[in-house]
Motif scaffolding. Structure first.
Motif, PDB file in Angstrom:
ATOM      1  N   GLY A   8       0.822  -1.010   0.086  1.00 44.26           N
ATOM      2  CA  GLY A   8       0.007   0.140   0.042  1.00 44.26           C
ATOM      3  C   GLY A   8       1.003   1.356  -0.031  1.00 44.26           C
ATOM      4  N   THR A  10       1.409   3.494  -2.058  1.00 40.84           N
ATOM      5  CA  THR A  10       1.053   4.799  -2.486  1.00 40.84           C
ATOM      6  C   THR A  10      -0.073   5.550  -1.853  1.00 40.84           C
ATOM      7  OG1 THR A  10      -0.073   3.520  -4.029  1.00 40.84           O
ATOM      8  CG2 THR A  10       1.969   4.450  -4.953  1.00 40.84           C
ATOM      9  N   GLY A  11      -0.594   4.686  -0.807  1.00 37.85           N
ATOM     10  CA  GLY A  11      -1.923   4.967  -0.088  1.00 37.85           C
ATOM     11  C   GLY A  11      -1.636   6.043   0.943  1.00 37.85           C
ATOM     12  N   ILE A  12      -2.664   6.559   1.503  1.00 40.34           N
ATOM     13  CA  ILE A  12      -2.599   7.880   2.311  1.00 40.34           C
ATOM     14  C   ILE A  12      -1.683   7.571   3.422  1.00 40.34           C
ATOM     15  CG2 ILE A  12      -4.722   7.450   3.421  1.00 40.34           C
ATOM     16  CD1 ILE A  12      -5.118  10.587   3.478  1.00 40.34           C
ATOM     17  N   LEU A  13      -1.778   6.213   4.111  1.00 41.14           N
ATOM     18  CA  LEU A  13      -1.052   5.841   5.310  1.00 41.14           C
ATOM     19  C   LEU A  13       0.390   5.274   5.049  1.00 41.14           C
ATOM     20  CD1 LEU A  13      -4.260   4.841   7.170  1.00 41.14           C
ATOM     21  CD2 LEU A  13      -2.562   6.272   8.202  1.00 41.14           C
ATOM     22  N   ARG A  35       0.520  -1.249  -7.012  1.00 46.71           N
ATOM     23  CA  ARG A  35       0.515  -1.442  -8.542  1.00 46.71           C
ATOM     24  C   ARG A  35       1.203  -0.496  -9.315  1.00 46.71           C
ATOM     25  NH1 ARG A  35      -5.440  -2.226  -8.596  1.00 46.71           N
ATOM     26  NH2 ARG A  35      -5.268  -0.467  -7.359  1.00 46.71           N
ATOM     27  N   SER A  36       0.946   0.756  -8.804  1.00 44.63           N
ATOM     28  CA  SER A  36       1.360   1.795  -9.509  1.00 44.63           C
ATOM     29  C   SER A  36       2.600   2.388  -8.687  1.00 44.63           C
ATOM     30  CB  SER A  36       0.317   2.955  -9.731  1.00 44.63           C
ATOM     31  OG  SER A  36      -0.121   3.520  -8.128  1.00 44.63           O
ATOM     32  N   VAL A  50       3.387  -4.873  -7.613  1.00 43.88           N
ATOM     33  CA  VAL A  50       2.943  -6.213  -7.420  1.00 43.88           C
ATOM     34  C   VAL A  50       1.299  -6.117  -7.244  1.00 43.88           C
ATOM     35  CG1 VAL A  50       2.560  -7.928  -5.426  1.00 43.88           C
ATOM     36  CG2 VAL A  50       5.054  -6.777  -5.858  1.00 43.88           C
ATOM     37  N   ASP A  51       0.650  -6.951  -7.740  1.00 43.56           N
ATOM     38  CA  ASP A  51      -0.782  -6.981  -7.736  1.00 43.56           C
ATOM     39  C   ASP A  51      -1.367  -8.049  -6.639  1.00 43.56           C
ATOM     40  OD1 ASP A  51      -3.565  -6.996  -7.740  1.00 43.56           O
ATOM     41  OD2 ASP A  51      -3.681  -7.468  -9.917  1.00 43.56           O
ATOM     42  N   LEU A  52      -1.588  -7.426  -5.599  1.00 44.81           N
ATOM     43  CA  LEU A  52      -1.825  -8.491  -4.405  1.00 44.81           C
ATOM     44  C   LEU A  52      -3.152  -9.194  -4.378  1.00 44.81           C
ATOM     45  CD1 LEU A  52      -0.947  -6.065  -1.381  1.00 44.81           C
ATOM     46  CD2 LEU A  52       0.432  -7.884  -2.477  1.00 44.81           C
ATOM     47  N   TYR A  78      -5.039  -1.728   0.739  1.00 48.39           N
ATOM     48  CA  TYR A  78      -6.277  -1.581   1.024  1.00 48.39           C
ATOM     49  C   TYR A  78      -7.169  -1.404  -0.524  1.00 48.39           C
ATOM     50  CZ  TYR A  78     -10.634   0.567   2.157  1.00 48.39           C
ATOM     51  OH  TYR A  78     -12.200   1.004   2.439  1.00 48.39           O
ATOM     52  N   THR A 116      -5.025  -0.931  10.372  1.00 46.13           N
ATOM     53  CA  THR A 116      -6.626  -1.097  10.338  1.00 46.13           C
ATOM     54  C   THR A 116      -7.273   0.217  10.685  1.00 46.13           C
ATOM     55  OG1 THR A 116      -6.754  -1.955  12.729  1.00 46.13           O
ATOM     56  CG2 THR A 116      -6.407  -3.481  10.911  1.00 46.13           C
ATOM     57  N   TYR A 149     -11.623  -5.525   9.504  1.00 48.87           N
ATOM     58  CA  TYR A 149     -10.278  -5.629  10.388  1.00 48.87           C
ATOM     59  C   TYR A 149     -10.200  -6.581  11.052  1.00 48.87           C
ATOM     60  CZ  TYR A 149     -10.402  -0.416   9.385  1.00 48.87           C
ATOM     61  OH  TYR A 149     -10.242   0.816   8.900  1.00 48.87           O
ATOM     62  N   VAL A 175      -8.398  10.174   9.200  1.00 47.43           N
ATOM     63  CA  VAL A 175      -7.004  10.216   8.710  1.00 47.43           C
ATOM     64  C   VAL A 175      -6.814  11.587   7.760  1.00 47.43           C
ATOM     65  CG1 VAL A 175      -5.107   9.457   7.207  1.00 47.43           C
ATOM     66  CG2 VAL A 175      -6.280   7.997   8.889  1.00 47.43           C
ATOM     67  N   ASN A 182      -5.480   9.327  -5.177  1.00 52.02           N
ATOM     68  CA  ASN A 182      -6.511   8.581  -4.140  1.00 52.02           C
ATOM     69  C   ASN A 182      -7.367   9.727  -3.707  1.00 52.02           C
ATOM     70  OD1 ASN A 182      -7.882   7.733  -2.084  1.00 52.02           O
ATOM     71  ND2 ASN A 182      -6.146   7.141  -0.965  1.00 52.02           N
TER      72      ASN A 182
HETATM   73  N1  LIG Z   1      -7.949   6.921   4.821  1.00 49.59           N
HETATM   74  C1  LIG Z   1      -8.544   6.939   5.946  1.00 49.59           C
HETATM   75  O1  LIG Z   1      -9.053   7.955   6.323  1.00 49.59           O
HETATM   76  C2  LIG Z   1      -8.642   6.006   6.794  1.00 49.59           C
HETATM   77  C3  LIG Z   1      -8.960   5.928   8.287  1.00 49.59           C
HETATM   78  C4  LIG Z   1      -8.860   4.885   9.244  1.00 49.59           C
HETATM   79  C5  LIG Z   1      -8.249   3.594   8.725  1.00 49.59           C
HETATM   80  N2  LIG Z   1      -7.871   3.509   7.639  1.00 49.59           N
HETATM   81  C6  LIG Z   1      -7.410   1.880   6.998  1.00 49.59           C
HETATM   82  O2  LIG Z   1      -6.135   2.180   6.853  1.00 49.59           O
HETATM   83  C7  LIG Z   1      -5.751   1.232   5.746  1.00 49.59           C
HETATM   84  C8  LIG Z   1      -5.105   1.765   4.597  1.00 49.59           C
HETATM   85  O3  LIG Z   1      -6.002   2.802   3.875  1.00 49.59           O
HETATM   86  P1  LIG Z   1      -5.393   3.684   3.090  1.00 49.59           P
HETATM   87  O4  LIG Z   1      -6.768   4.862   3.384  1.00 49.59           O
HETATM   88  O5  LIG Z   1      -4.229   4.285   3.327  1.00 49.59           O
HETATM   89  O6  LIG Z   1      -5.554   3.363   1.617  1.00 49.59           O
HETATM   90  P2  LIG Z   1      -5.552   3.905   0.315  1.00 49.59           P
HETATM   91  O7  LIG Z   1      -5.037   5.403   0.529  1.00 49.59           O
HETATM   92  O8  LIG Z   1      -6.795   3.730  -0.451  1.00 49.59           O
HETATM   93  O9  LIG Z   1      -4.255   2.907  -0.286  1.00 49.59           O
HETATM   94  C9  LIG Z   1      -4.600   1.896  -0.682  1.00 49.59           C
HETATM   95  C10 LIG Z   1      -3.121   1.107  -1.098  1.00 49.59           C
HETATM   96  O10 LIG Z   1      -3.272  -0.317  -1.497  1.00 49.59           O
HETATM   97  C11 LIG Z   1      -2.693  -0.341  -2.551  1.00 49.59           C
HETATM   98  N3  LIG Z   1      -3.724  -1.415  -3.562  1.00 49.59           N
HETATM   99  C12 LIG Z   1      -4.826  -1.249  -3.768  1.00 49.59           C
HETATM  100  N4  LIG Z   1      -5.180  -2.358  -4.673  1.00 49.59           N
HETATM  101  C13 LIG Z   1      -3.775  -3.040  -4.516  1.00 49.59           C
HETATM  102  C14 LIG Z   1      -3.512  -4.330  -5.423  1.00 49.59           C
HETATM  103  N5  LIG Z   1      -4.481  -5.091  -6.069  1.00 49.59           N
HETATM  104  N6  LIG Z   1      -2.324  -4.732  -5.133  1.00 49.59           N
HETATM  105  C15 LIG Z   1      -1.463  -4.134  -4.694  1.00 49.59           C
HETATM  106  N7  LIG Z   1      -1.727  -2.925  -3.814  1.00 49.59           N
HETATM  107  C16 LIG Z   1      -2.943  -2.570  -4.082  1.00 49.59           C
HETATM  108  C17 LIG Z   1      -2.914   0.896  -3.678  1.00 49.59           C
HETATM  109  O11 LIG Z   1      -1.722   1.186  -4.526  1.00 49.59           O
HETATM  110  P3  LIG Z   1      -1.926   0.850  -6.056  1.00 49.59           P
HETATM  111  O12 LIG Z   1      -3.498   1.339  -6.419  1.00 49.59           O
HETATM  112  O13 LIG Z   1      -0.937   1.774  -6.691  1.00 49.59           O
HETATM  113  O14 LIG Z   1      -1.827  -0.647  -6.360  1.00 49.59           O
HETATM  114  C18 LIG Z   1      -2.621   2.051  -2.304  1.00 49.59           C
HETATM  115  O15 LIG Z   1      -1.377   2.214  -2.148  1.00 49.59           O
HETATM  116  C19 LIG Z   1      -7.117   0.719   5.671  1.00 49.59           C
HETATM  117  O16 LIG Z   1      -7.358  -0.644   6.418  1.00 49.59           O
HETATM  118  C20 LIG Z   1      -8.059   1.824   5.898  1.00 49.59           C
HETATM  119  O17 LIG Z   1      -9.485   0.944   6.252  1.00 49.59           O
HETATM  120  C21 LIG Z   1      -8.177   4.587   6.475  1.00 49.59           C
END
Ligand SMILES: NC(=O)c1ccc[n+]([C@@H]2O[C@H](COP(=O)([O-])OP(=O)(O)OC[C@H]3O[C@@H](n4cnc5c(N)ncnc54)[C@H](OP(=O)(O)O)[C@@H]3O)[C@@H](O)[C@H]2O)c1
Length: 400
Positions: A8, A10-13, A35-36, A50-52, A78, A116, A149, A175, A182
C-alpha cells in the motif's frame, strides 16, 4: 541493519511509512509495493509493482522476480468495497495471500505492522463507548455486521503463530494526509468544498454536517504521525503482539476547526448557520443497536444509548452533482491547473459521514504512552499542512 517491506506504498497511510523509512538512515533497504508508482524515492527505497489480488504462488513469483525480501512488514494495502462482506473477503485475502507468498519464498519476518482503523470500535455503526481503549470488546456478537479488520486480525494472529513473527495492529481514525491519485481523503474533499464555495462568491462556508456533531468531539490521525508511530512500534520490544490506537493526541470539534477551515480559504462561517432551512439536507439511520450497547450493561447504562444518525445539513453527494457546483469547479480547476474530474472522484459520501455523525469519537492514547510513545500533532496544524501540500501537488484548490 533492518530491512522493510511496505504494502500500500502509494496510499494515504502507506506513503508516509515509506517516506519515514526512507528518511531514517538505520533502514538500509525498503521495498515499497503497489500496482502503481506515483513518486520518486530515496536510494534506500525500491518500488516493486505487485498485484496483491493474485493467488499466493503468483504473488510469490512477482516478489521473487523483483528480489523482494525484508524482516519487517508494514501492511497498508487496502481495497475499498461497497459492502462490509465484500471488504472482508477481499481485504482478508489480500493479507492472507501476501503472508503466504512471503512464506513460500522463505522470507523470515521478525515483526508485522497491520494498519486497520477505528472501525475496530464500530465508529461507523453508531454511538460508541468513549474514550475507546484497545481492551474494549470487539463488536462482533450475534446480529453484528462483518468487519474486515477482525478478519484481517484473525489472519494475522494465525500467520504469526505459523510463521513465528510478532504482530502489531494500529487503529487510526479520520486520517489527515495526502496521497496522489487517491481521492478518498477528507482533506481533499474539504478543500474542494471550500474552493467551490469561494468561487460561488458568497464569501461564506456553511458547515454541511450535523449541528449536533459540530460541537461534539472527534479524534484525528495525521498520516505522518501514524508513520512515525509505526516505525517506533515495530522496534519497541514491549509493543510486540499488541494493538494500539494511533490518534494525534488532542481532541477536536468542528466548531473549533470549521472557522479555521473557512479562514484558510478566505471565507467566513455564517453567524447563524444552524438557523437556516435545510432543503438540501439528508438523514440516515445507523445500526438499530449502537456499539455502546455491547458495553452498556456493565456500566449500568443498558438501553440508554440511542441509535446513531448521519445528519447532513447539505447532502454532499447531491451538492457535488449540482450544475452550479460543477461549473464553479471547472473554473477553479482550469485557473489553478487541477484535475477536472477531481470533483467527481472526491469521496463525498465519506466526508458526509465524517461530518454528519451525531456522536463523539474520543480515542485514548494511554496504552502507547505508558510504553513511552510521546508523539503528538495538533490536528489543525496537520489539516492546514495537508491543505498546503494538496495545493502544492495540484490535487486541490489553494488557500489564501
Ligand atoms: N484513509 C482513511 O481515512 C482511513 C482511516 C482509518 C483507517 N484506514 C485504514 O487504513 C488502511 C489503509 O488505507 P488507506 O486509506 O491508506 O488506503 P488507500 O489510500 O486507499 O491506499 C491503498 C493502497 O493499496 C494499494 N493497492 C490497492 N489495490 C492493490 C492491489 N490489487 N495490489 C497491490 N496494492 C494495491 C494502493 O496502491 P495501487 O493502487 O497503486 O496499487 C494503495 O497504495 C485500511 O485498512 C483503511 O481502512 C484509513
Amino acid at each position: 541493519m533492518p530491512t522493510a517491506i511496505v504494502t500500500g506504498a502509494t496510499g494515504i497511510l502507506g506513503r508516509e511509512i515509506v517516506s519515514a523509512l526512507g528518511d531514517d538512515k538505520q533502514w538500509t533497504k525498503i521495498h515499497a509495493l503497489s500496482r502503481s508508482q506515483k513518486e520518486k524515492y530515496p536510494p534506500t527505497v525500491q518500488h516493486d509493482h505487485v498485484d496483491l489480488t493474485a493467488a499466493p504462488h503468483e504473488i510469490a513469483k512477482q516478489l521473487k522476480s523483483q528480489n523482494v525480501t525484508g524482516e519487517y512488514l508494514f501492511f497498508a494495502a487496502y481495497i475499498a468495497k461497497d459492502t462490509e462482506e465484500e471488504a472482508s473477503t477481499v481485504n482478508g485475502a489480500l493479507l492472507q495471500n501476501f503472508l503466504e507468498a512471503l512464506s513460500n519464498n522463505n522470507v523470515t519476518l521478525k515483526r508485522v505492522v497491520l494498519v486497520t482503523g477505528a472501525k475496530q470500535y464500530g465508529v461507523h455503526l453508531g454511538p460508541v463507548k468513549n474514550p475507546m481503549h484497545e481492551t474494549d470488546p470487539w463488536i462482533d456478537g450475534p446480529g453484528r455486521p462483518p468487519n474486515f479488520y477482525y478478519t484481517q486480525q484473525r489472519i494475522l494472529y494465525s500467520a504469526a503463530k505459523k510463521q513465528n513473527f510478532e504482530w502489531i495492529v494500529t487503529y487510526p481514525n479520520d486520517v489527515i494526509g495526502v496521497a496522489r491519485g487517491n481521492f478518498m481523503n477528507m482533506s481533499t474533499a474539504l478543500a474542494i468544498y471550500a474552493g467551490v464555495n469561494r468561487e460561488l462568491g458568497k464569501g461564506e462556508l456553511e458547515f454541511p454536517g450535523s449541528e449536533t456533531f459540530y460541537s461534539r468531539f472527534d479524534s484525528f490521525t495525521s498520516s505522518r504521525l501514524h508513520a512515525q508511530f509505526s516505525l517506533w512500534a515495530i522496534m519497541e520490544p514491549r509493543a510486540g503482539n499488541q494493538a494500539f490506537n494511533v490518534v494525534n493526541g488532542d481532541v477536536e470539534s468542528w466548531s473549533n476547526l470549521w472557522p479555521k477551515v473557512a479562514r484558510k480559504f478566505g471565507l467566513k462561517v455564517p453567524s447563524r448557520q444552524f438557523e437556516r432551512d435545510t432543503p438540501e439536507g439528508s438523514e440516515m439511520d445507523l445500526e438499530k443497536v449502537p456499539p455502546f450497547e455491547d458495553l452498556a450493561a456493565e456500566r449500568g447504562m443498558e438501553g440508554k444509548a440511542t441509535q446513531g444518525k448521519v445528519q447532513q445539513r447539505i447532502d454532499l453527494v447531491r451538492w457535488s452533482q449540482k450544475k452550479e457546483v460543477k461549473e464553479a469547479w471547472l473554473r477553479v480547476a482550469e485557473r489553478e491547473g487541477l484535475e477536472k474530474d477531481a470533483l467527481e472522484k472526491a469521496t463525498w459520501a465519506f466526508l458526509g459521514f465524517v461530518l454528519g455523525r451525531n456522536y463523539d469519537i474520543v480515542i485514548s492514547m494511554s496504552k502507547a504512552r505508558k510504553l513511552g510513545w510521546t508523539g503528538y500533532v495538533d490536528s489543525w496544524d496537520a489539516l492546514e499542512e495537508s491543505f498546503d501540500e494538496l495545493a502544492r501537488e495540484k490535487i486541490a484548490p489553494k488557500g489564501v
